[in-house]
Structure formats: structure tokens, C-alpha cells
Design an enzyme around this catalytic site. Sequence first.
Site, PDB file in Angstrom:
ATOM      1  N   LYS A  81       0.394  -1.124   0.195  1.00 42.17           N
ATOM      2  CA  LYS A  81       0.002   0.251  -0.226  1.00 42.17           C
ATOM      3  C   LYS A  81       0.577   1.629   0.082  1.00 42.17           C
ATOM      4  O   LYS A  81       0.479   2.048  -0.683  1.00 42.17           O
ATOM      5  CB  LYS A  81      -1.267  -0.344   1.679  1.00 42.17           C
ATOM      6  CG  LYS A  81      -2.104   1.007   1.205  1.00 42.17           C
ATOM      7  CD  LYS A  81      -2.996  -0.053   0.383  1.00 42.17           C
ATOM      8  CE  LYS A  81      -3.931   1.155  -0.667  1.00 42.17           C
ATOM      9  NZ  LYS A  81      -5.114   0.868  -1.396  1.00 42.17           N
ATOM     10  N   ARG A  82       1.732   0.959   1.038  1.00 35.76           N
ATOM     11  CA  ARG A  82       3.115   2.193   0.818  1.00 35.76           C
ATOM     12  C   ARG A  82       3.436   2.736  -0.582  1.00 35.76           C
ATOM     13  O   ARG A  82       3.533   4.281  -0.592  1.00 35.76           O
ATOM     14  CB  ARG A  82       3.839   1.518   1.516  1.00 35.76           C
ATOM     15  CG  ARG A  82       4.709   2.570   2.185  1.00 35.76           C
ATOM     16  CD  ARG A  82       5.779   2.443   3.604  1.00 35.76           C
ATOM     17  NE  ARG A  82       6.741   1.314   2.868  1.00 35.76           N
ATOM     18  CZ  ARG A  82       7.225   1.360   2.442  1.00 35.76           C
ATOM     19  NH1 ARG A  82       7.766   2.857   1.762  1.00 35.76           N
ATOM     20  NH2 ARG A  82       7.716   0.482   1.779  1.00 35.76           N
TER      21      ARG A  82
END
Length: 481
Positions: free
Chosen positions: A247-248
Site C-alpha cells: 500500500k505504501r
Amino acid sequence: MSERPVKVRIAPSPTGYLHVGTARAALFNYLYARHNDGKFVLRLEDTDVARSKPEFIQPILDALKWLELDWDEEIVFQSKRSELYAEYLERFLKTDRAYHCFCSREELEAERKQARADKRSMKYSRKCLSLSKEEIQAKLDAGEKPVVRVKIPEGATTYEDIVSGELTRQNEELEDFIVARSDGSVTYNFAVVVDDYDMGISHVIRGNDHITNTFKQIILYNALELELPVFGHVPMILRPDKKKVSKRLGDKDVGEYQNEGILPEAMINYLSLLGWSPKVDNEIYSRQELIDLFDTSGLNNSNAVFDDEKLLAFNFSHIQKKSDHELAVLAAPLLVDAGVTTKYWLETRWEFLRQVVGLLRERLHRMSDIVTLGGYFFDFDYTYDPKAEAKQFHAEGAQLLSDLAERFEALDQFTHDKVEAALSELAEERDIKKGKIIHPTRLAVSGMSIGPGLYDLLVVLGQRTVVDRMKKAVEYIHQRS
Ligand code: GLU
């Protein structure tokens, strides 16, 4: 190898939406179950109270349902199984692998600091292992609340991974990890072992980020004298730049692909090939073909790269496999959501919608492309592409549009052949190339400079609409100049 009936599971933690990595693990387990007439079940690992959020549960279920990875049996929630864990903890405490640890947070922090200063990784000192029975009892009587640790055995742990073959870890690399907190609740690896055993899980297929957990879990299985499942660890999914999907780094959850018009068939087909190979020279498979072909011997250890472009190519292929009717069913809500039409308008014009998707299908890479490429079929308020307008909408264009509109209006039947004949005649009479008429006409009726074959497009739009739109364009050109 396990002789138990095939039962596999996906065990997402509701700490976020369904990630592509978890979706792929779910898919491999699902395919394995369906191929072997086994069961595929769902367990929600929601015991991490700090990170688990109930609001993530429904989106995870929705994403699995969208991919049609239908699970068997009732969903198992770890948060509802504390009694079962307590029973197993009792049992574990009776083995010689369990011990109470009374070390305080401060003591452990001091050990950690020392480890850092010595430049080694933190490993619990086993201070409490040497406590006598009496000392332990005295502390318990005094109301101290210990954690429970596992005494990691000497030697090494080895198991046969169905993806990587024999894997070994030296036990000295593991510390005596905590299996139960001071409040009696068990920790992750203990719960997973109890659950997998209790649920009769025969095979555990998951990402290779869990390999260290697997060694810890095997030590617990052995301590509790429980039969081990078969383990298989598939490689992590990487981005084309070889970074792990996360997600980062701006990666998407599965639900986002759904919203972008990716078909579930395409998604599962693409995901199935990330870490598995059917050993036949084909890439496009239906769900049933995947079920028929799936075999753990095709799971591999090579890098699995998730490339959005490649997914789009799979999506395109799966769109082409659908009937016009199926595509119309998918297109309708997208058109309504985009505000180009309404459900009620479409309801009485299903045949029209079917023809539109039939006309555009070869241009659809995402189902949502129907809105950008075909919005004008439903929405009369389109604007003209400015570049094309500058090129096509001049006095001569207006004249041609006006003449052609008149001829179209006079046609007794608005068929492909008649429309083409009318346009060709006009080109011949004016002694100009047909393109000189085709381009402004396309722009007039669609606002766009590209699209499906013009005659087919005109026929689908229909005589009245075509003539109206052409006249409107003529007016527009006059007003503008
Ligand atoms: N809850 C774990 C995860 O989401 C599942 C691990 C497992 O499959 O055992 O990664």
C-alpha cells in the site's frame, strides 16, 4: 504428506482491504480445493485488536465474492475462539516446551538494549526458564501475571515445502517467542496452529513472507503432538520495478480494480499465473479451465511481477469472450453511474445497448471504457473534440454535412448499404474523397474523431438521431463563424 481430505483456507487479517497478494493466495487455495473436490474455507484473523477493524471485513468479503472465490462453511472468526485457544494453552502448558515468563517490560527492554549494543539480534535470555516450581508458584500466588513462552528445542527444523522442496532453519535462530500474553490471550502463531488443526486444514498455501512463522508453527505442532498440514509458500508479488507490492508504494486493493472495469475472470486468470504455471502454451483460461488444470506441482518460486498493463491485456481477452448481452449487463450500471444515462432509459432500450456494446467491444480494454468511448450514444450533450473540430468544421464541412443530412433524411430504410450508398454518391457528385465527408460526419454525430466503422455507427444511432445531430453541427459551425 497429509492423507487427510483436502481442506484449505484463506485467513485474511481485517487490517486493510483485500490486497492482490491475499487474493492470489485465496485463489490458489480455492483452485486446489475445487480441483480436488475438497473444501475452501475462510477464517478472519481478527485478534490483533490494535490493527483489526470491523469495517474492513465487509470489503474483504465483497472482494472475495466479486472474484467468485466462494468459500464453504461458516466464516471462522478468531476473536470468537478464545475458549478453544485456552484449552490448547492448558494442554501446551503441560508439555515440557512451555514455560512461564515473569520478566517485566523494563527487563526485556534492557535485554534489547544490550543486544543492540552487542550488535546481535534480540533473543530472550531464558532467564525465567531456570525458575524453580516453588519460585513460579510463589510469583503466581503473589498475583504476578506471566506470559507463556515456548522453549525452542535444540537442533534444526526441517519440512518439505510443496513449492520450494526441503527447507531447514536452525532453531537457534529463533527465540523463545511468547505464545500467550499475561491476560491469557494467545498470540498469532499459537492461534493459527490451533485453528488449522481444529479446522482440519490439510494444506496451507500462502505467501513466502510466512516462512519464519511456519518454522515457529511446526515447533508448536510438535510440542502439542498435532498432525502437521502440508505447507506451500508462493513468492511475493512484485511490481515491475521489482519492489514488493504494498500500500505504501501506492498499490491498489482488489476492489479498486473492480471499480476500474476489470472483469473478475481476467483478474483471477492473471493472478493464477503469478507463481503458478500450467505447463501449456496458453495464457487465457476460464475459471473452469483453471480448476481443471490447477496442480501444486505447477507452483513455482520465480518472481511474480504484477503489471497493470498485462492485466489490461488479459481483461481485453476476457471481454472478447463475452456475448454482447453479457457485456450489456456489465456496461449498464457503469453508464448509469457515470451519469450518461439512467436505468429507466436503458430498460426500454436494451436492444440499443446491446448493439452499442457489440459495436465497441473490440475497443474495450476496461469495461469502464464504454463510458468514454460510447457515452455519446446515450448523452446528447457531448462536445466536439477541439482538434478535430478545427480540422473538419469549416464552411465546406458544413455544406457537406447539410447535403448528407438531407439525403439521409430521404432514405426509406436506414441500413448499412443505403447509408454507405448515400455518402458515396455525394462524394462522387462533388468529386471528392469519401474521407472528406466521413470525418466531419463522425465528428458531428459523436463528437469524436475515432470510433467504430462509421456506417455501422450511424445505423445503431438511428436515422432520426443522426439527422438531428448533423443539423445541429451545421448550425454550430454557422454560429461559430
Ligand atoms: N492473517 C495472515 C495474513 O493475512 C494469514 C497467514 C496464513 O495464511 O497463515 O497474512
